[in-house]
Motif scaffolding. Sequence first.
Motif, PDB file in Angstrom:
ATOM      1  N   ALA B  71       0.842  -1.203   0.000  1.00  0.00           N
ATOM      2  CA  ALA B  71       0.000   0.000   0.000  1.00  0.00           C
ATOM      3  C   ALA B  71       0.877   1.253   0.000  1.00  0.00           C
ATOM      4  CB  ALA B  71      -0.924  -0.016   1.216  1.00  0.00           C
ATOM      5  N   SER B  72       1.958   1.227   0.788  1.00  0.00           N
ATOM      6  CA  SER B  72       2.865   2.382   0.842  1.00  0.00           C
ATOM      7  C   SER B  72       3.508   2.627  -0.525  1.00  0.00           C
ATOM      8  CB  SER B  72       3.963   2.143   1.881  1.00  0.00           C
ATOM      9  OG  SER B  72       3.738   2.926   3.018  1.00  0.00           O
ATOM     10  N   TYR B  73       3.921   1.521  -1.167  1.00  0.00           N
ATOM     11  CA  TYR B  73       4.531   1.634  -2.497  1.00  0.00           C
ATOM     12  C   TYR B  73       3.526   2.235  -3.483  1.00  0.00           C
ATOM     13  CZ  TYR B  73       6.011   0.031  -7.122  1.00  0.00           C
ATOM     14  OH  TYR B  73       6.327  -0.018  -8.457  1.00  0.00           O
ATOM     15  N   PHE B  74       2.278   1.765  -3.415  1.00  0.00           N
ATOM     16  CA  PHE B  74       1.247   2.297  -4.312  1.00  0.00           C
ATOM     17  C   PHE B  74       1.035   3.798  -4.073  1.00  0.00           C
ATOM     18  CE2 PHE B  74      -1.116  -2.051  -4.832  1.00  0.00           C
ATOM     19  CZ  PHE B  74      -0.135  -2.466  -5.716  1.00  0.00           C
ATOM     20  N   VAL B  75       1.114   4.209  -2.808  1.00  0.00           N
ATOM     21  CA  VAL B  75       0.943   5.638  -2.485  1.00  0.00           C
ATOM     22  C   VAL B  75       2.108   6.449  -3.074  1.00  0.00           C
ATOM     23  CG1 VAL B  75       0.921   7.327  -0.588  1.00  0.00           C
ATOM     24  CG2 VAL B  75      -0.514   5.281  -0.445  1.00  0.00           C
ATOM     25  N   VAL B  76       3.321   5.897  -2.976  1.00  0.00           N
ATOM     26  CA  VAL B  76       4.488   6.579  -3.579  1.00  0.00           C
ATOM     27  C   VAL B  76       4.263   6.745  -5.079  1.00  0.00           C
ATOM     28  CG1 VAL B  76       6.945   6.328  -4.141  1.00  0.00           C
ATOM     29  CG2 VAL B  76       6.146   5.827  -1.835  1.00  0.00           C
ATOM     30  N   ARG B  77       3.778   5.656  -5.728  1.00  0.00           N
ATOM     31  CA  ARG B  77       3.545   5.723  -7.181  1.00  0.00           C
ATOM     32  C   ARG B  77       2.435   6.726  -7.511  1.00  0.00           C
ATOM     33  NH1 ARG B  77       5.889   1.877 -10.489  1.00  0.00           N
ATOM     34  NH2 ARG B  77       5.146   3.365 -12.047  1.00  0.00           N
ATOM     35  N   ALA B  78       1.452   6.839  -6.613  1.00  0.00           N
ATOM     36  CA  ALA B  78       0.370   7.812  -6.828  1.00  0.00           C
ATOM     37  C   ALA B  78       0.928   9.232  -6.799  1.00  0.00           C
ATOM     38  CB  ALA B  78      -0.709   7.639  -5.757  1.00  0.00           C
ATOM     39  N   VAL B  79       1.815   9.509  -5.839  1.00  0.00           N
ATOM     40  CA  VAL B  79       2.413  10.846  -5.737  1.00  0.00           C
ATOM     41  C   VAL B  79       3.277  11.121  -6.973  1.00  0.00           C
ATOM     42  CG1 VAL B  79       3.954  12.319  -4.379  1.00  0.00           C
ATOM     43  CG2 VAL B  79       2.317  10.829  -3.215  1.00  0.00           C
ATOM     44  N   GLN B  80       4.037  10.108  -7.396  1.00  0.00           N
ATOM     45  CA  GLN B  80       4.869  10.274  -8.597  1.00  0.00           C
ATOM     46  C   GLN B  80       4.005  10.529  -9.829  1.00  0.00           C
ATOM     47  OE1 GLN B  80       7.065   6.591  -8.479  1.00  0.00           O
ATOM     48  NE2 GLN B  80       8.662   7.411  -7.138  1.00  0.00           N
ATOM     49  N   ALA B  81       2.849   9.837  -9.900  1.00  0.00           N
ATOM     50  CA  ALA B  81       1.940  10.034 -11.041  1.00  0.00           C
ATOM     51  C   ALA B  81       1.395  11.464 -11.043  1.00  0.00           C
ATOM     52  CB  ALA B  81       0.801   9.019 -10.980  1.00  0.00           C
ATOM     53  N   ALA B  82       1.045  11.967  -9.858  1.00  0.00           N
ATOM     54  CA  ALA B  82       0.542  13.345  -9.766  1.00  0.00           C
ATOM     55  C   ALA B  82       1.632  14.338 -10.162  1.00  0.00           C
ATOM     56  CB  ALA B  82       0.050  13.628  -8.350  1.00  0.00           C
ATOM     57  N   GLU B  83       2.872  14.042  -9.767  1.00  0.00           N
ATOM     58  CA  GLU B  83       4.005  14.908 -10.159  1.00  0.00           C
ATOM     59  C   GLU B  83       4.155  14.941 -11.677  1.00  0.00           C
ATOM     60  OE1 GLU B  83       7.446  13.338  -8.069  1.00  0.00           O
ATOM     61  OE2 GLU B  83       7.673  15.208  -6.957  1.00  0.00           O
ATOM     62  N   ALA B  84       3.777  13.803 -12.308  1.00  0.00           N
ATOM     63  CA  ALA B  84       3.887  13.692 -13.773  1.00  0.00           C
ATOM     64  C   ALA B  84       2.601  14.131 -14.468  1.00  0.00           C
ATOM     65  CB  ALA B  84       4.246  12.255 -14.146  1.00  0.00           C
ATOM     66  N   GLU B  85       1.706  14.758 -13.707  1.00  0.00           N
ATOM     67  CA  GLU B  85       0.428  15.260 -14.247  1.00  0.00           C
ATOM     68  C   GLU B  85      -0.438  14.145 -14.814  1.00  0.00           C
ATOM     69  OE1 GLU B  85       0.403  19.269 -16.039  1.00  0.00           O
ATOM     70  OE2 GLU B  85       2.583  19.066 -16.074  1.00  0.00           O
TER      71      GLU B  85
END
Lengths: 93, 194
Positions: B71-85
């Motif tokens: 779940a933590s990894y998925f949250v990191v990927r979510a933040v990275q996705a938002a950074e990438a618009e």
Amino acid sequence: MSAHMHGTPKGSTLLFATLILATFATWGMGSLGVTGTWGVAVLAAISFWKGAVVILDFMALRHAPLLWRALTMGWIIVVWALIAIAYIKGLAQ
Amino acid sequence: MPASGPAQAHGPRLAGDLAIWFFILAELLAFGVFFAAYAFARAKNIELFAAEQAALNRNAGALNTVLLLTASYFVVRAVQAAEAEASRQCANWLGGAILTGFGFVVVKLTEYAAAFEHNISLSSSTFHMFYLSLTFFHFMHVILGLVILIAMWNGARQGRYRPGDMNGLETGAAYWHMVDLVWLILFPLVYVIH
């Protein structure tokens, strides 16, 4: 916002894979009944490393002001130090 | 209150709201006291703690560690996705984190049901008092974390998070990682070390 403050997908995937491997190592040591000072030291070291990855990379504190990095890393150091002192105290009982 | 402003764009920056970091510190202190109390209580009752710890479901504890880390990894990927618009991807990653978070809840409730079947309660022993209170205290944090993740998932679906407007997402992410961080000590301490 600093570029890649939250890391790159490739980097975080690699960290995640190593965290899962470390979890299997902890579970395996528990299943094998590994105990004793050295066994516990290895378990503590694995847990400490996993915590440091979450603090520095997942929580992005690697890019935070030093004070916040020190407070969070200091927390995990103090907690494991107290657990170690209690464990050694238990050995003397 | 954002922890940073445009002036700090290239310097050290605290991800998310400053207030959440004071809250996280308070939570970490509370769990730290709890962990130390467990460790020193164990030092006085080694045999009792070892015997009752051996009856715990270590497989369930390990599975829950994997679920929280995922779940933590998925949250990191979510933040990275938002950074990438990439709002859609951000929402999808958060959806994955919610599912794995609920997986933790299901495993934990199964563990509690088995314990209650064996008449284990807060008053059955010092070990069980710590086991139930520590894990339930953490369990409540997971529930709150899930509520936050669902709110963020809803926000991501509406395209609320993008570069320069990440404060809400980073704040919730920091809380979820704190829940994960605490479990990474709780699992070896309560389920493994003897």
